[in-house]
Design a protein around this motif. Structure first.
Motif, mmCIF file in Angstrom:
data_model
loop_
_atom_site.group_PDB
_atom_site.id
_atom_site.type_symbol
_atom_site.label_atom_id
_atom_site.label_comp_id
_atom_site.label_asym_id
_atom_site.label_seq_id
_atom_site.Cartn_x
_atom_site.Cartn_y
_atom_site.Cartn_z
ATOM 1 N N GLY A 224 -15.643 55.629 16.438
ATOM 2 C CA GLY A 224 -15.781 54.509 15.515
ATOM 3 C C GLY A 224 -16.658 53.417 16.097
ATOM 4 O O GLY A 224 -17.380 53.595 17.060
ATOM 5 N N TYR A 282 -12.757 45.027 11.529
ATOM 6 C CA TYR A 282 -13.604 46.091 11.002
ATOM 7 C C TYR A 282 -14.092 46.991 12.120
ATOM 8 O O TYR A 282 -14.327 46.546 13.253
ATOM 9 C CB TYR A 282 -14.831 45.513 10.288
ATOM 10 C CG TYR A 282 -14.529 44.827 8.984
ATOM 11 C CD1 TYR A 282 -14.644 45.508 7.774
ATOM 12 C CD2 TYR A 282 -14.128 43.495 8.961
ATOM 13 C CE1 TYR A 282 -14.367 44.877 6.565
ATOM 14 C CE2 TYR A 282 -13.848 42.852 7.761
ATOM 15 C CZ TYR A 282 -13.971 43.554 6.565
ATOM 16 O OH TYR A 282 -13.693 42.929 5.384
ATOM 17 N N LEU A 286 -16.231 49.302 7.840
ATOM 18 C CA LEU A 286 -14.954 49.682 7.249
ATOM 19 C C LEU A 286 -13.810 48.893 7.873
ATOM 20 O O LEU A 286 -13.764 48.700 9.092
ATOM 21 C CB LEU A 286 -14.698 51.183 7.446
ATOM 22 C CG LEU A 286 -15.689 52.136 6.768
ATOM 23 C CD1 LEU A 286 -15.362 53.573 7.126
ATOM 24 C CD2 LEU A 286 -15.670 51.942 5.250
ATOM 25 N N THR A 288 -10.168 48.236 9.409
ATOM 26 C CA THR A 288 -9.288 49.120 10.185
ATOM 27 C C THR A 288 -8.102 49.592 9.349
ATOM 28 O O THR A 288 -7.672 50.743 9.469
ATOM 29 C CB THR A 288 -8.772 48.405 11.440
ATOM 30 O OG1 THR A 288 -8.149 47.167 11.054
ATOM 31 C CG2 THR A 288 -9.903 48.111 12.404
ATOM 32 N N LYS A 289 -7.578 48.720 8.511
ATOM 33 C CA LYS A 289 -6.441 49.106 7.680
ATOM 34 C C LYS A 289 -6.883 50.156 6.668
ATOM 35 O O LYS A 289 -7.771 49.923 5.850
ATOM 36 C CB LYS A 289 -5.853 47.892 6.956
ATOM 37 C CG LYS A 289 -4.972 47.033 7.830
ATOM 38 C CD LYS A 289 -4.175 46.038 7.009
ATOM 39 C CE LYS A 289 -3.183 45.285 7.868
ATOM 40 N NZ LYS A 289 -2.361 44.343 7.080
ATOM 41 N N GLY A 290 -6.256 51.309 6.735
ATOM 42 C CA GLY A 290 -6.567 52.374 5.805
ATOM 43 C C GLY A 290 -7.638 53.324 6.279
ATOM 44 O O GLY A 290 -7.796 54.407 5.713
ATOM 45 N N TYR A 291 -8.407 52.950 7.314
ATOM 46 C CA TYR A 291 -9.503 53.795 7.767
ATOM 47 C C TYR A 291 -9.401 54.180 9.239
ATOM 48 O O TYR A 291 -9.828 55.258 9.631
ATOM 49 C CB TYR A 291 -10.850 53.097 7.518
ATOM 50 C CG TYR A 291 -11.208 52.996 6.059
ATOM 51 C CD1 TYR A 291 -11.865 54.034 5.401
ATOM 52 C CD2 TYR A 291 -10.885 51.862 5.324
ATOM 53 C CE1 TYR A 291 -12.184 53.947 4.046
ATOM 54 C CE2 TYR A 291 -11.200 51.753 3.976
ATOM 55 C CZ TYR A 291 -11.858 52.803 3.343
ATOM 56 O OH TYR A 291 -12.159 52.711 2.017
ATOM 57 N N ALA A 292 -8.885 53.301 10.068
ATOM 58 C CA ALA A 292 -8.833 53.590 11.508
ATOM 59 C C ALA A 292 -7.746 54.613 11.808
ATOM 60 O O ALA A 292 -6.640 54.564 11.253
ATOM 61 C CB ALA A 292 -8.585 52.315 12.294
ATOM 62 N N SER A 293 -8.051 55.554 12.703
ATOM 63 C CA SER A 293 -7.052 56.515 13.164
ATOM 64 C C SER A 293 -6.055 55.820 14.089
ATOM 65 O O SER A 293 -6.251 54.661 14.480
ATOM 66 C CB SER A 293 -7.733 57.661 13.900
ATOM 67 O OG SER A 293 -8.290 57.183 15.123
ATOM 68 N N GLU A 296 -7.889 54.970 17.281
ATOM 69 C CA GLU A 296 -8.791 53.838 17.083
ATOM 70 C C GLU A 296 -8.019 52.531 16.952
ATOM 71 O O GLU A 296 -8.453 51.488 17.459
ATOM 72 C CB GLU A 296 -9.646 54.080 15.841
ATOM 73 C CG GLU A 296 -10.695 55.170 16.022
ATOM 74 C CD GLU A 296 -11.352 55.564 14.720
ATOM 75 O OE1 GLU A 296 -12.465 56.124 14.768
ATOM 76 O OE2 GLU A 296 -10.752 55.323 13.639
ATOM 77 N N SER A 297 -6.864 52.580 16.291
ATOM 78 C CA SER A 297 -6.039 51.379 16.151
ATOM 79 C C SER A 297 -5.527 50.909 17.499
ATOM 80 O O SER A 297 -5.535 49.701 17.798
ATOM 81 C CB SER A 297 -4.866 51.652 15.203
ATOM 82 O OG SER A 297 -5.318 51.963 13.896
#
Length: 377
Positions: A224, A282, A286, A288-293, A296-297
């Motif tokens: 990411g 971000y 994108l 982070t909420k809803g997209y980051a693994s 990644e989080s």
């Protein structure tokens, strides 16, 4: 800067414990529930007057005890200061500095600076905006202790204004007549002025953190990115640059309150101000909420804390770095990269359930934590 002695009485699981530590890496190993996190929680409390695990002091006092005591000796530039904190649930806490009573507990802020990362910090990425506001405000206070007073002043004004809004809302709907809003206008002015001070400090802080967060994230993972934080306030449009001066910010806050006036009266609560703001995170374009693994989080949350550590270090002194049960949550590559970032800190406090979770590169003084006691190994 480092903590050389930590003494606890009736704090969490400890009836009494005295711990001697030194600069460099100090590792606390013990099974879950044995009390290793309680030790670093106490160090973090001295630095922030708050716990990273609970929002009130009551759980910090050992069951059946009337109060808890934390005493820490902080060494800085070959000089030492002793901080004593007495936690009194339901009553005012008390503090002493080098045995002399402090006027207020917050007078100890700034003596010890620490950055703590724990599994709970995943909420910085996945949790509600309050987690991220607290991260920013705690860092502001660590850098500039007077900001604790700014926060307190804002909270007092907000509480008063909310009480007036609630009262006005009840009268408006109960009597079907518009209440006298003169007093509310006065408190709106006060809230805009106090809010502008806090908002300006947060905006300046985010600008200083932004490149550090990006570097920390890039150093932890190739997944990411780049990591980009954006401060979002209801006082100005998201697609426009924020005002640059405190008077302009106060004016923007006041205008936003006027615009939200009817909705505030209907709901009986203040809808505009730093207490409603957020730090949007971000990865590239994108959120982070809803997209980051999950990985990644974790990396993003850790990057926020490493950026805070780097910023505090740039002020001239290394803060104490606390890694509470972190390595068990990271894969081997992220462990290696994290160690590279922190191994030269003046003092690192690490907790782990098993010794194998600690990378060999972080070898240092080890303590075994078991059955309510701590022993050097």
């Amino acid at each position: 800067m480092y903590v050389s002695h930590l003494q606890l009485a009736d704090f969490r699981s400890y009836s009494e414990v005295l711990l001697e530590m030194g600069p460099g890496v100090n590792v606390f190993v013990g099974a879950n529930g044995e009390g290793k996190t309680n030790l670093v929680e106490a160090v973090g409390y001295v630095a922030t007057l708050g716990s990273h695990r609970v929002s009130s002091d009551a759980p910090l006092v050992r069951q059946g005890a009337p109060r808890a005591i934390i005493r820490a000796k902080v060494v800085r530039d070959d000089r030492s200061m002793v901080v004593d904190l007495e936690l009194n649930p339901g009553r005012a806490n008390r503090a002493r500095i080098n045995q002399a009573p402090a006027g207020r507990p917050r007078d100890v802020l700034g003596i010890l600076r620490a950055v703590l990362f724990a599994p709970e910090d995943l909420a910085l990425v996945k949790g509600d905006p309050g987690e991220r506001r607290r991260f920013l405000d705690d860092l502001l206070v660590a850098r500039t202790p007077r900001m604790a007073g700014v926060r307190a002043d804002y909270d007092k004004v907000l509480k008063q204004r909310n009480a007036l809004l609630k009262s006005a809302s009840g009268r408006m709907f109960g009597q079907r007549s518009r209440p006298d809003l003169g007093t509310l206008e006065v408190w709106s002015d006060h809230l805009a002025e106090a809010g502008a001070e806090l908002l300006a400090a947060r905006l300046e802080l985010v600008e200083e953190l932004r490149p550090r967060i990006a570097r920390a994230y890039a150093g932890l993972t190739d997944s990411g990115g780049p990591a980009v934080p954006h401060y979002r306030s209801g006082a100005f449009p998201e697609d426009e640059p924020p005002p640059t001066s405190r008077p302009q910010l106060a004016e923007a806050l006041r205008a936003a309150m006027d615009e939200a006036g009817e909705r505030e009266l209907q709901r009986g609560v203040s809808l505009v101000g730093p207490h409603r703001d957020d730090l949007h995170l971000y990865l590239g374009e994108l959120p982070t909420k809803g997209y980051a693994s999950q990985g990644e989080s974790w990396s993003y949350a850790l990057s926020l804390k490493l950026a805070a550590f780097d910023l505090l270090r740039s002020d001239g002194d290394d803060p104490v770095l606390i890694l509470d049960d972190v390595f068990a949550e990271l894969d081997s590559e992220r462990r290696r990269r994290l160690v590279e970032r922190v191994r030269d800190a003046e003092q690192v406090l690490v907790t782990a359930a098993v010794a194998e979770d600690i990378p060999q590169e972080l070898d240092g003084v080890r303590f075994g934590v078991r059955e309510g006691g701590v022993e050097s190994e």
